[in-house]
Design a protein around this motif. Structure first.
Motif, PDB file in Angstrom:
ATOM      1  N   ILE A   1      15.852  52.132  29.294  1.00  0.00           N
ATOM      2  CA  ILE A   1      15.055  52.364  28.113  1.00  0.00           C
ATOM      3  C   ILE A   1      14.013  53.512  28.618  1.00  0.00           C
ATOM      4  O   ILE A   1      13.519  53.508  29.606  1.00  0.00           O
ATOM      5  N   ASP A   2      13.943  54.434  27.676  1.00  0.00           N
ATOM      6  CA  ASP A   2      13.229  55.926  28.080  1.00  0.00           C
ATOM      7  C   ASP A   2      12.502  56.585  26.779  1.00  0.00           C
ATOM      8  O   ASP A   2      12.870  55.897  25.828  1.00  0.00           O
ATOM      9  N   GLU A   3      12.037  57.456  27.200  1.00  0.00           N
ATOM     10  CA  GLU A   3      11.226  58.080  26.230  1.00  0.00           C
ATOM     11  C   GLU A   3      12.153  58.571  25.044  1.00  0.00           C
ATOM     12  O   GLU A   3      13.413  58.746  25.400  1.00  0.00           O
ATOM     13  N   PRO A   4      11.922  58.748  23.852  1.00  0.00           N
ATOM     14  CA  PRO A   4      10.569  58.762  23.494  1.00  0.00           C
ATOM     15  C   PRO A   4      10.094  57.438  22.681  1.00  0.00           C
ATOM     16  O   PRO A   4       8.705  57.369  22.382  1.00  0.00           O
ATOM     17  N   TYR A   5      10.825  56.658  22.469  1.00  0.00           N
ATOM     18  CA  TYR A   5      10.287  55.433  21.677  1.00  0.00           C
ATOM     19  C   TYR A   5      11.501  54.251  21.950  1.00  0.00           C
ATOM     20  O   TYR A   5      12.443  54.176  22.052  1.00  0.00           O
ATOM     21  N   ILE A   6      10.876  52.828  21.909  1.00  0.00           N
ATOM     22  CA  ILE A   6      11.520  51.588  21.901  1.00  0.00           C
ATOM     23  C   ILE A   6      10.811  50.921  20.900  1.00  0.00           C
ATOM     24  O   ILE A   6       9.768  50.713  20.446  1.00  0.00           O
ATOM     25  N   SER A   7      12.161  50.157  20.075  1.00  0.00           N
ATOM     26  CA  SER A   7      11.638  49.463  18.951  1.00  0.00           C
ATOM     27  C   SER A   7      11.219  47.984  19.299  1.00  0.00           C
ATOM     28  O   SER A   7      11.790  47.608  20.502  1.00  0.00           O
ATOM     29  N   ASP A   8      10.540  47.232  18.419  1.00  0.00           N
ATOM     30  CA  ASP A   8      10.300  46.017  18.873  1.00  0.00           C
ATOM     31  C   ASP A   8      11.435  44.979  18.929  1.00  0.00           C
ATOM     32  O   ASP A   8      11.319  44.035  19.425  1.00  0.00           O
TER      33      ASP A   8
ATOM     34  N   LEU B   1      17.010  45.491  33.304  1.00  0.00           N
ATOM     35  CA  LEU B   1      16.410  46.597  32.741  1.00  0.00           C
ATOM     36  C   LEU B   1      15.675  47.619  34.026  1.00  0.00           C
ATOM     37  O   LEU B   1      14.975  47.376  34.924  1.00  0.00           O
ATOM     38  N   LEU B   2      16.098  48.812  33.857  1.00  0.00           N
ATOM     39  CA  LEU B   2      15.667  49.660  34.708  1.00  0.00           C
ATOM     40  C   LEU B   2      14.018  50.073  34.819  1.00  0.00           C
ATOM     41  O   LEU B   2      13.665  50.435  33.525  1.00  0.00           O
ATOM     42  N   ALA B   3      13.568  49.608  35.917  1.00  0.00           N
ATOM     43  CA  ALA B   3      11.974  50.083  36.020  1.00  0.00           C
ATOM     44  C   ALA B   3      11.401  51.403  36.184  1.00  0.00           C
ATOM     45  O   ALA B   3      10.932  51.805  37.119  1.00  0.00           O
ATOM     46  N   ASN B   4      11.836  52.232  35.165  1.00  0.00           N
ATOM     47  CA  ASN B   4      11.248  53.691  35.288  1.00  0.00           C
ATOM     48  C   ASN B   4       9.942  53.857  34.496  1.00  0.00           C
ATOM     49  O   ASN B   4       9.437  52.613  34.185  1.00  0.00           O
ATOM     50  N   ASP B   5       9.376  54.667  34.629  1.00  0.00           N
ATOM     51  CA  ASP B   5       7.981  55.155  34.259  1.00  0.00           C
ATOM     52  C   ASP B   5       7.563  54.434  32.694  1.00  0.00           C
ATOM     53  O   ASP B   5       6.795  53.859  32.343  1.00  0.00           O
ATOM     54  N   PHE B   6       8.636  55.155  31.882  1.00  0.00           N
ATOM     55  CA  PHE B   6       8.453  54.869  30.468  1.00  0.00           C
ATOM     56  C   PHE B   6       8.474  53.262  30.161  1.00  0.00           C
ATOM     57  O   PHE B   6       7.731  52.535  29.712  1.00  0.00           O
ATOM     58  N   ALA B   7       9.614  52.534  30.644  1.00  0.00           N
ATOM     59  CA  ALA B   7       9.967  50.947  30.340  1.00  0.00           C
ATOM     60  C   ALA B   7       8.794  50.244  30.933  1.00  0.00           C
ATOM     61  O   ALA B   7       8.229  49.291  30.556  1.00  0.00           O
ATOM     62  N   SER B   8       8.481  50.748  32.194  1.00  0.00           N
ATOM     63  CA  SER B   8       7.081  49.959  32.828  1.00  0.00           C
ATOM     64  C   SER B   8       5.859  49.747  31.886  1.00  0.00           C
ATOM     65  O   SER B   8       5.249  49.070  32.187  1.00  0.00           O
ATOM     66  N   GLN B   9       5.820  50.952  31.259  1.00  0.00           N
ATOM     67  CA  GLN B   9       4.381  51.060  30.486  1.00  0.00           C
ATOM     68  C   GLN B   9       4.638  50.696  29.018  1.00  0.00           C
ATOM     69  O   GLN B   9       3.822  50.142  28.455  1.00  0.00           O
ATOM     70  N   SER B  10       5.848  50.595  28.528  1.00  0.00           N
ATOM     71  CA  SER B  10       6.138  50.313  26.957  1.00  0.00           C
ATOM     72  C   SER B  10       7.056  49.042  26.769  1.00  0.00           C
ATOM     73  O   SER B  10       6.744  48.680  25.697  1.00  0.00           O
ATOM     74  N   VAL B  11       7.312  48.265  27.758  1.00  0.00           N
ATOM     75  CA  VAL B  11       8.188  47.289  27.741  1.00  0.00           C
ATOM     76  C   VAL B  11       7.351  45.771  28.294  1.00  0.00           C
ATOM     77  O   VAL B  11       6.640  45.929  29.355  1.00  0.00           O
ATOM     78  N   SER B  12       7.471  44.783  27.737  1.00  0.00           N
ATOM     79  CA  SER B  12       6.497  43.544  28.192  1.00  0.00           C
ATOM     80  C   SER B  12       7.008  43.457  29.707  1.00  0.00           C
ATOM     81  O   SER B  12       8.135  43.517  30.107  1.00  0.00           O
TER      82      SER B  12
END
Length: 388
Positions: free
Chosen positions: A4-11, A24-35
């Protein structure tokens, strides 16, 4: 595995990742945007996971993930090459030339755009970035006068959009000039199963306001569309699969179907389904979770899903931002929502960063179909207000 990466992840996607506990890969975007309840794995763990899966069954919501794949496994890795064959428009045309010999194409460096003449091409054409996204820099050119107008702006507008995305997603260095493919346009989300056979998860009719309109503004789906187009689209994707081993690969295909029923590809995008949150229209319309089907490697029961949906049309409208807003300006979402008689959900975007205000998912009946034309003709700037 999911990236999961930028720009957006849906609920819808986030909820699935938490409930399914898919890696799920723990990249910067996923770590900040996914529960934090999701099943995060490190880059090293993700690399091992993909190796065990023979570099198959990886899905990303964003083409930004391509850079992680090339950095981790190298641009010469089998997975990176497989992605590149689809992502690079010229390579895709070359690889599918045996299936579609009537489609001509040529690569044009951006430095040669200024001196390229309509007469040297000799016919109406489509021009687009060789590596592109969200229809940025895509134009239909039918006359020398139209080419002069496009020629003056295409590099600048493509470069402006490219600033918001990595070079693997869109860049303005090279363009492709190709034949105009006539017919009705459709967008298809699918993946190739363990037998290299296509599994279709979405069929969306792409509506335009005119022949020159190349925007991604409106897509619709219905029971009738799926019932009429499912079998021929499966046959088309089966022909594509015969060109290589695409087991476990998700794709978003853009195609045209002419009056004789012939299907030709505009492009096929690898590693993902419809961008941003667009693929969720299957969930809102039919209760079909595309992420779940891909992760579980299952095929939708379309007959059951479409039952009782015969009279409904589900639409997804993209609300574009034509120009940058000042700090004193805002988009009035409340006023915009009043356009719809049956709005399902409105996905608000960060329009300060991206050239989009929102994605609107809505339903129309035979009595409210005029709302589809309204979206196509609407000027989003009418909803821009002063912040005070």
């Amino acid at each position: 595995m999911f990236i999961i990466d930028e720009p957006y992840i849906s609920d819808v996607a986030e909820k699935f990742l938490v409930e399914s506990q898919m890696p799920l890969l723990a990249n910067d975007f996923a770590s900040q945007s996914v529960s934090s309840a999701a099943n995060f794995i490190s880059s090293a763990e993700a690399a091992l996971h993909l190796e065990k899966e023979n570099f198959r069954w990886v899905y990303s919501n964003s083409e930004n993930a391509i850079s992680w794949i090339t950095e981790t496994f190298g641009a010469d890795s089998d997975l990176a090459k497989k992605i590149d064959v689809f992502k690079d428009k010229a390579k895709f045309r070359k690889s599918t030339a045996s299936l579609f010999p009537d489609i001509t194409f040529r690569k044009v460096p951006a430095t040669e755009i200024a001196t390229l003449t309509f007469e040297s091409i000799g016919r109406p054409f489509i021009i687009k970035p060789n590596v592109g996204f969200i229809s940025a820099g895509v134009h239909r050119v039918d006359t020398p006068a139209e080419w002069e107008a496009v020629q003056a702006k295409i590099c600048q507008e493509t470069e402006a959009t490219a600033c918001a995305f990595p070079g693997e997603v869109i860049n303005s260095d090279t363009f492709v000039v190709e034949s105009i493919i006539e017919g009705e346009e459709y967008a298809v989300d699918a993946y190739f199963d363990e037998d290299n056979k296509p599994v279709v998860l979405n069929i969306l009719y792409h509506r335009f306001s005119s022949e020159q309109d190349m925007s991604d503004r409106l897509y619709v789906t219905s029971a009738k569309i799926i019932e009429e187009r499912l079998e021929p689209i499966e046959e088309f994707l089966t022909d594509i699969a015969a060109l290589g081993d695409y087991k476990g690969l998700p794709v978003h295909a853009e195609i045209r179907i002419d009056k004789e029923g012939r299907i030709r590809p505009i492009e096929i995008n690898p590693l993902r389904f419809a961008g941003w949150c667009s693929t969720d229209i299957a969930y809102y319309g039919y209760g079909l979770n595309v992420y779940e089907h891909f992760a579980n490697r299952t095929r939708p029961d379309w007959a059951t899903l479409l039952k009782g949906k015969e009279s409904a049309t589900y639409a997804m409208g993209v609300v574009e931002r034509a120009s940058t807003l000042s700090d004193e300006q805002v988009f009035d979402y409340g006023a915009f929502e009043k356009l719809f008689s049956s709005l399902i959900t409105l996905r608000k975007m960060n329009y300060r960063t991206f050239p989009l205000y929102a994605f609107a998912f809505f339903e129309v009946s035979p009595e409210t179909e005029e709302e589809l034309d309204l979206i196509l003709s609407m000027d989003p700037s009418r909803f821009v207000r002063d912040a005070n």
